[in-house]
Enzyme design. Sequence first.
Site, mmCIF file in Angstrom:
data_model
loop_
_atom_site.group_PDB
_atom_site.id
_atom_site.type_symbol
_atom_site.label_atom_id
_atom_site.label_comp_id
_atom_site.label_asym_id
_atom_site.label_seq_id
_atom_site.Cartn_x
_atom_site.Cartn_y
_atom_site.Cartn_z
ATOM 1 N N ASP A 161 -25.918 -6.662 -13.164
ATOM 2 C CA ASP A 161 -26.919 -7.164 -14.099
ATOM 3 C C ASP A 161 -26.249 -8.156 -15.041
ATOM 4 O OD1 ASP A 161 -28.867 -7.536 -16.072
ATOM 5 O OD2 ASP A 161 -29.547 -5.455 -15.981
ATOM 6 N N SER A 174 -35.763 -25.088 -17.814
ATOM 7 C CA SER A 174 -37.203 -25.002 -17.561
ATOM 8 C C SER A 174 -37.928 -26.125 -18.288
ATOM 9 C CB SER A 174 -37.738 -23.655 -18.067
ATOM 10 O OG SER A 174 -39.147 -23.598 -18.001
ATOM 11 N N TYR A 196 -40.265 -16.894 -24.454
ATOM 12 C CA TYR A 196 -39.651 -17.408 -23.228
ATOM 13 C C TYR A 196 -39.211 -18.854 -23.439
ATOM 14 C CZ TYR A 196 -39.093 -19.227 -18.521
ATOM 15 O OH TYR A 196 -38.590 -19.852 -17.401
ATOM 16 N N ALA A 212 -38.456 -20.350 -26.200
ATOM 17 C CA ALA A 212 -37.312 -20.401 -27.111
ATOM 18 C C ALA A 212 -36.020 -20.065 -26.383
ATOM 19 C CB ALA A 212 -37.527 -19.443 -28.274
ATOM 20 N N SER A 213 -36.077 -19.101 -25.469
ATOM 21 C CA SER A 213 -34.862 -18.755 -24.726
ATOM 22 C C SER A 213 -34.399 -19.923 -23.867
ATOM 23 C CB SER A 213 -35.101 -17.507 -23.866
ATOM 24 O OG SER A 213 -35.909 -17.774 -22.740
ATOM 25 N N LYS A 214 -35.330 -20.686 -23.314
ATOM 26 C CA LYS A 214 -34.967 -21.833 -22.487
ATOM 27 C C LYS A 214 -34.549 -23.040 -23.334
ATOM 28 C CE LYS A 214 -35.292 -20.194 -18.326
ATOM 29 N NZ LYS A 214 -34.111 -20.176 -17.424
#
Length: 254
Positions: A73, A151, A164, A166-168
């Site tokens: 993981d 993305s 999501y 913000a993470s990208k």
Amino acid sequence: MTEHDTGLDDATLTDATALITGASAGIGEATAHALAARGADLALLARRRERLETIAESVETEYGVEATVVDGDVREPETSTAAVETTVDRLGGLDVVVANAGLGRGGDVETMTDAEYFAMQETNVDGTFFLTREALPHLRESAGTLVVVGSFAGKFPRPFNPVYAASKWWVRGFAHSVAAQVGDDDVAVSVINPSEVRTEFGSEEGEPFEERFEPGSVTEPEEVAEAVAFAATRPGSTAQEIDLFRRDKFTDTF
């Protein structure tokens, strides 16, 4: 080994070694085929070992390369440590790293659970950091390439899942800043930004993209894999950022 030692050019990765995360399906699996077709030996990382072993056997048979698997993981730092060590020990070096593992959960900020939030942060953000931290010393030695799968959501607002997005955005900003940090060491850092891709993405939330979208209506994993391969085969420059959007994306409401 440097790109001159491995014979890297516009078409080949002969004698090069590549580590791919999220390699058990979708973009990761397609990337395994794209890089192996160009001659790269592969280390494949994901949680589903049986799927990885099947893909490893397939690329070895089809392309005559060597492939090894590491199950784990990416949210755990030990996974990246083991993956990089296994790649170097079994395959003799590390020339290309593809940080592809990622996921989306939930949507609306007000209703997002802690579990959904942390799943995205730990996979998309932490996983990319852990892998990059472990890989950079070896990429310096090989004058290699780090390819980060970002993305569309990392460049434009995503109203139906701001976390999501913000993470990208983080992944994209991190990659470009790492590029600035290691450019003098002859390390290339590339970001690939697809819009919707027909993969398993979304399966844990409901209907996966590969079922939601008809073939030909959005981007296919193989198209993204070809962009990754292009970035990985620049002998003396960097494909800094490649946007790969479905053709009608800008007519959408995002």
